[in-house]
Design an enzyme around this catalytic site. Structure first.
Site, PDB file in Angstrom:
ATOM      1  N   ASP A 131       0.865  -1.172   0.000  1.00  0.00           N
ATOM      2  CA  ASP A 131       0.000   0.000   0.000  1.00  0.00           C
ATOM      3  C   ASP A 131       0.902   1.222   0.000  1.00  0.00           C
ATOM      4  O   ASP A 131       2.106   1.138   0.293  1.00  0.00           O
ATOM      5  CB  ASP A 131      -0.926  -0.029   1.217  1.00  0.00           C
ATOM      6  CG  ASP A 131      -2.196   0.792   1.007  1.00  0.00           C
ATOM      7  OD1 ASP A 131      -2.210   1.655   0.101  1.00  0.00           O
ATOM      8  OD2 ASP A 131      -3.172   0.577   1.745  1.00  0.00           O
ATOM      9  N   TRP A 132       0.343   2.368  -0.313  1.00  0.00           N
ATOM     10  CA  TRP A 132       1.142   3.575  -0.539  1.00  0.00           C
ATOM     11  C   TRP A 132       1.770   4.054   0.767  1.00  0.00           C
ATOM     12  O   TRP A 132       1.071   4.379   1.717  1.00  0.00           O
ATOM     13  CB  TRP A 132       0.261   4.652  -1.170  1.00  0.00           C
ATOM     14  CG  TRP A 132       0.252   4.648  -2.666  1.00  0.00           C
ATOM     15  CD1 TRP A 132       0.411   5.741  -3.474  1.00  0.00           C
ATOM     16  CD2 TRP A 132       0.087   3.528  -3.567  1.00  0.00           C
ATOM     17  NE1 TRP A 132       0.371   5.370  -4.803  1.00  0.00           N
ATOM     18  CE2 TRP A 132       0.168   4.022  -4.890  1.00  0.00           C
ATOM     19  CE3 TRP A 132      -0.111   2.165  -3.390  1.00  0.00           C
ATOM     20  CZ2 TRP A 132       0.061   3.221  -6.014  1.00  0.00           C
ATOM     21  CZ3 TRP A 132      -0.228   1.342  -4.501  1.00  0.00           C
ATOM     22  CH2 TRP A 132      -0.139   1.867  -5.794  1.00  0.00           C
TER      23      TRP A 132
END
Length: 814
Positions: A294-295
Site C-alpha cells: 500500500d502507498w
C-alpha cells in the site's frame, strides 16, 4: 477478445523465437505446447530479461517512481510517453528504456467502487468520467456472483479504454467491526461470501486484459493510526477468518496483483513478513502474481497520521519488504534505501531478481506492454444501466410492516431529509469515483411519484444555506445536519400539511465515512442525532394519525443503530450507497419496479455494545502517545454472526437477512453426494434444495447453506456459511432447484497445534436457510468417518509475538 498489439522487448522476442524453435524441433510424437497466456510462459520471458538489466534498472522496477504529496500525484515514471499518461492515476511501475530492452511504465489506478482518475486533463478537451458503481458492501448484498462479474466486466472495460493497466481493487477485508471507516469498500463479515464475491469481481475485471489487485492483504480492519496499528491475533483466527477469503479469491480468479496493507500483524509489518508473503502466499497457495505495498506502507517514510514529521522511519524497511516477498514498493522513490540495503546485506540481488521477475511476469500481460490503442470512450450509458440494476439488487428491505411497500406509482409523496438532495454515491478516499453525475433520491422518486413541492423547496434551500464542507482523505464533501423540528418555524407546519395532502412519507438519512478515519458510537455517526430522531417522531405521529405509512431510507456506507427508532416507522430500506444511480435505484425498490432481493452481508446488532469487538476496537494506546497502537482480536474466530449464533445473542437483523415483496418456500432439501469416505481431501458434499415463489410477485431469493460441525479437537462456531446461490427471477408459482457443492477444503478448520487444515470426524448438520437464523430450519446430516488432513502448513507462521499468549487477550470463549 481484445485486439492487443504485441510489444516485445528484444530479449523477450529472442526467447519467443527460442521457444518456438524448441517446439518445431520436437518429434511428431512429442506433444509439447506453450501456453502463451500462462504466467509460466511470461515468467520464462521475464527471467530471460534479467541478464540485460543492470542492478540500477532492477531497483527502478521494484521501487516505483514516487509521489508528490502536495498534489497526491505520481511522479513521472521511466519510459511513459507524455501522450500515454493518464491524469489522476494512483501510481506507476517504472519501465525500462535501454538499447536492449524497452518496457513501458505501467499505470495503476484506484478502483474499489469504480476507476478513480481525473475527469479532465490539462491541455486536452473532453471529459474522462468513470462510472461510480455501488459500494462493495452493496454488491456483496446481492449474493449474486454472476451480476458482480458483469459489473467487473463493465468496470474493467473502463480501465482498459481509459489507458490504465492495473486496478487497485477490489478490497475484501473482513468487516470485523461496524465502525471501521473503510467497511464500505469491503464485502462482508464472512470470508466465504467475501471470497466468492471478490473472485467474481476479479474474473470480470480481468476478462478485459487488465489486472485486478486484491487488497489489503490482510487483517487490515481499522483506519485509526493505520500506519502503525498492530493487529494482534492467534494463527487459527488469522487463517480461518482473515486469510480464508483471500485464499478463495486467489483459487477462483488468479488476480494479477495483491496489495499488502499498512498494519502490522503480531508485531511486524505484513509487508516485511516472509512467513506471510513467501511461505503462505507463494509456497502454500502457489500464487504467481505480484505483491505490491500500500502507498507508503511499512515505515519506509515514517509519516505521522497527518503526513508530517518522520515518526518511526526505518531506513531498512524497503530492503526488508523486498526480502520478505513484497515485490513492488509504492509509490516508491526509495532506490537509495534499496541500494543501502544491498550494501548492508539486508537485501540480496537474488531477492531483487525474484521481485523483478514477479513484476515483469505481470507487466507483459498489460495493455501498455501490448500497445493497446485505447479509445478514452467507454460505453458509460450502458454501464449506468448496469450500475442501477446492481444497486437495486443489493438494497435490503429490513422492515415492511403491513406491506407498507411497495408504493404504487403516481402517488403523492412527502419526502424529508437533506440527503434526498445531497445523496451520497460512495465513501471518501481512494474508494471515491469522479462520476459525471449522481442521481439524488428526490429526483429518483420524482420519476415515479409527485413529490411535495413545498418540502422539496424547503430542503433544497436549507441545504444550500446550511451545508458545510467536511475534509476527507484526498478531498472533501458537502454535508448538512438535519434541521430541528422544534427550532424551525416552518417544518412543523409543512409536516402537518403533508400528512393531510400526501399519500405517504419517505425520510432519507445519510452517513459518510472513508479512508483514514474510523467511525464512532456517537450521535451523528452510529447513533442518530436528536434532530433525526425528532423528524422520525414528528413525521410518524402526523402520518400515522392519518392512517398513512412512513418509510426510512438509509443512504449510508456503514451500519447505523436502528433500535431507538425502528418501531416508530413502517418500512426501512437499507440502500447503502448505490453509486451514481442511487436515486433511481431507491425509487425502483420503493415503487416495486424491482422486487428487493438484497440480503445482509453483515449483522446489524441490537446495540453496538453487543458487538464482540466493541471493547477492543479500534485498539488500545500502549505507549501513551494518544493513539491506538495495538488492536487485540479478542473475539478470535467468533466474528459477526459466528458470535451471535454461538452465544445466543439477540440481534436487530441477522446476517443473510432481507425481505421481499413476495414469499418463498424451501422444499425437497437433500444431500445427493457425500464422497468424503472415498475421496478424502478431494471429497465433497452436494446439497440440493428447491426454492419456490409462493407469493404473487416475481422475485429472486438468495439461499444460504450453513454447517454445524462436530467438535473433536477444535471448538467451532455453532454455524458457518459454507455455500450460497441466488435463484433467477422466479415468477409467481415458479420453482428452481439449486445445487450447492461444499468441498473438504471449504469444510475444514485449522488445527494450530499440528499446523494442519483438517476435517474432523463425526456428524455434520446442514441448514439450507434464507438467513443465518436457522432456528426454524430442519437440518440435514452427513457423516465423516475419520479425520481428513486437507493440507500441511508452515510451522511457526503467523505466531504471536514473543511473550504474548492468546489467553491473555481472547475474551470470547465457548
Amino acid at each position: 477478445m481484445l485486439e492487443l498489439k504485441p510489444k516485445v522487448g528484444l530479449v523477450a522476442l529472442a526467447v519467443t523465437i527460442t521457444l518456438s524453435g524448441m517446439i518445431a524441433g520436437c518429434n511428431d510424437d512429442d506433444e509439447v505446447t506453450v501456453d502463451r497466456t500462462s504466467d509460466t510462459y511470461y515468467k520464462t520471458l521475464a527471467e530471460s530479461m534479467l541478464k540485460d538489466l543492470s542492478i540500477s534498472e532492477k531497483l527502478d522496477i521494484v521501487a516505483g517512481p514516487g509521489m508528490d504529496l502536495s498534489t497526491y500525484a505520481g511522479i513521472d515514471p521511466i519510459n511513459l510517453p507524455e501522450e500515454k499518461q493518464v491524469d489522476g492515476v494512483a501510481g506507476y511501475i517504472n519501465g525500462v528504456s535501454s538499447d536492449s530492452l524497452s518496457i513501458p511504465a505501467v499505470k495503476l489506478a484506484d478502483g474499489p467502487a469504480g476507476l478513480r482518475i481525473s475527469p479532465t486533463r490539462e491541455g486536452l478537451g473532453g471529459t474522462y468520467y468513470a462510472t461510480a458503481w455501488p459500494i462493495g458492501t452493496l454488491l456483496a448484498s446481492t449474493w449474486n456472483t454472476e451480476l458482480v462479474e458483469q459489473v467487473g466486466q463493465a468496470q474493467g472495460n473502463e480501465v482498459l479504454e481509459y489507458g490504465v493497466d492495473i486496478l487497485l481493487g477490489p478490497g475484501m477485508n473482513i468487516q470485523r467491526n461496524p465502525l471501521s471507516g473503510r467497511n464500505f469498500e469491503y464485502y462482508s463479515e464472512d470470508p466465504v461470501l467475501s471470497g466468492m464475491i471478490a473472485s467474481a469481481m476479479v474474473n470480470g475485471l480481468q476478462s478485459n486484459g487488465i489486472g485486478a489487485t486484491l487488497k489489503h492483504f490482510f487483517a487490515n480492519n481499522a483506519e485509526t493510526n493505520r500506519f502503525f496499528l498492530d493487529s494482534v491475533a492467534d494463527p487459527r483466527t488469522l487463517r480461518e477468518i482473515y486469510l480464508r477469503g483471500f485464499k478463495i479469491a486467489l483459487e477462483q480468479s488468479k488476480p494479477w496483483a495483491i496489495m499488502s496493507p499498512y498494519n502490522l500483524i503480531n508485531g511486524t509489518y505484513v509487508n516485511q513478513r516472509a512467513d506471510i508473503l513467501t511461505d503462505i502466499l507463494r509456497n502454500e497457495w502457489d500464487y504467481s502474481g505480484l505483491v505490491m505495498s500500500d502507498w507508503f506502507a511499512g515505515n519506509v517514510a515514517g509519516f505521522s497520521t497527518d503526513f508530517s514529521g518522520m515518526v518511526g522511519r526505518d531506513e531498512d524497511s524497503a530492503g526488508k519488504q523486498i526480502a520478505a516477498g513484497n515485490n513492488l514498493i509504492e509509490p516508491g522513490n526509495l532506490k537509495g534505501d534499496l541500494e543501502a540495503a544491498l550494501e548492508k546485506g539486508v537485501l540480496t540481488e537474488e531477492q531483487v531478481d525474484t521481485s523483478v521477475v514477479a513484476i515483469l511476469t505481470q507487466v507483459q500481460k498489460t495493455p501498455s506492454y501490448k500497445q493497446y490503442d485505447y479509445s478514452n470512450n467507454p460505453d458509460l450509458n450502458s454501464h449506468a444501466a448496469l450500475a442501477r440494476e446492481a444497486a437495486a439488487e443489493g438494497m435490503i428491505l429490513l422492515q415492511n410492516n403491513a406491506s407498507a411497500l411497495p408504493l404504487s406509482k403516481g402517488k403523492s409523496l412527502a419526502s424529508f431529509g437533506t440527503v434526498q438532495i445531497n445523496t451520497l454515491k460512495g465513501g471518501t478516499g481512494s474508494g471515491d469515483v469522479n462520476a459525471a453525475y449522481t442521481v439524488d433520491i428526490a429526483s429518483g422518486l420524482a420519476q415515479y411519484y409527485t413529490l411535495n413541492a413545498d418540502l422539496k423547496t424547503f430542503y433544497t434551500d436549507y441545504f444550500n444555506e446550511n451545508s458545510y464542507s467536511k475534509q476527507a482523505l484526498l478531498g472533501s464533501y458537502l454535508f448538512a445536519d438535519e434541521p430541528s423540528v422544534s427550532d424551525n418555524a416552518n417544518l412543523p407546519t409543512l409536516i402537518a400539511e403533508a400528512a393531510e395532502s400526501n399519500d405517504a412519507a419517505i425520510i432519507t438519512l445519510g452517513r459518510q465515512a472513508g479512508e483514514g478515519e474510523d467511525r464512532t458510537n456517537t450521535q451523528g455517526d452510529y447513533l442518530l442525532t436528536d434532530e433525526e430522531l425528532e423528524i422520525i417522531d414528528a413525521v410518524s405521529s402526523a402520518f400515522h394519525a392519518k392512517g398513512k405509512t412512513v418509510t426510512v431510507v438509509l443512504n449510508v456506507n456503514g451500519l447505523v443503530d436502528t433500535s431507538q427508532w425502528g418501531s416508530k416507522v413502517d418500512a426501512i430500506l437499507l440502500a447503502y450507497m448505490g453509486g451514481q444511480e442511487t436515486g433511481v435505484a431507491v425509487a425502483d425498490i420503493i415503487s416495486g419496479e424491482v422486487n428487493p432481493s438484497g440480503k445482509l452481508a453483515q449483522t446489524i446488532p441490537a446495540s453496538y455494545a453487543d458487538v464482540p469487538s466493541a471493547t477492543t476496537f479500534p485498539g488500545v494506546d500502549v505507549d501513551a502517545d494518544g493513539l491506538a497502537d495495538k488492536s487485540y482480536y479478542n473475539e478470535g474466530i467468533y466474528v459477526g454472526y459466528r458470535y451471535y449464533t454461538s452465544f445466543d445473542k439477540s440481534v436487530a437483523y441477522p446476517f443473510g437477512y432481507g425481505l421481499s415483496y413476495t414469499d418463498f418456500s424451501y422444499s425437497d432439501t437433500g444431500i445427493s453426494v457425500n464422497s468424503f469416505a472415498s475421496d478424502g481431501a478431494s471429497g465433497q458434499v452436494t446439497v440440493t434444495a428447491t426454492i419456490s415463489n409462493v407469493g404473487n410477485v416475481a422475485g429472486k431469493e438468495a439461499a444460504q447453506v450453513y454447517v454445524s460441525a462436530p467438535e473433536v479437537k477444535l471448538k467451532k462456531p455453532t454455524i458457518e456459511l459454507k455455500a450460497f446461490a441466488k435463484t433467477k427471477l422466479l415468477n409467481a408459482g415458479e420453482s428452481q432447484t439449486l445445487s450447492f457443492n461444499i468441498s473438504a477444503k471449504t469444510l475444514a478448520s485449522f488445527d494450530p497445534d499440528n499446523n494442519q487444515w483438517i476435517v474432523e470426524p463425526g456428524t455434520y448438520r446442514v441448514y439450507v436457510s434464507p438467513s443465518s437464523d436457522v432456528s426454524n430450519v430442519a437440518p440435514l446430516t452427513f457423516s465423516v468417518n475419520h479425520e481428513i488432513v486437507i493440507s500441511e502448513t508452515t510451522p511457526g507462521a503467523l505466531a504471536l509475538a514473543e511473550g504474548v499468549v492468546a489467553s491473555d487477550f481472547i475474551t470470547i470463549n465457548e
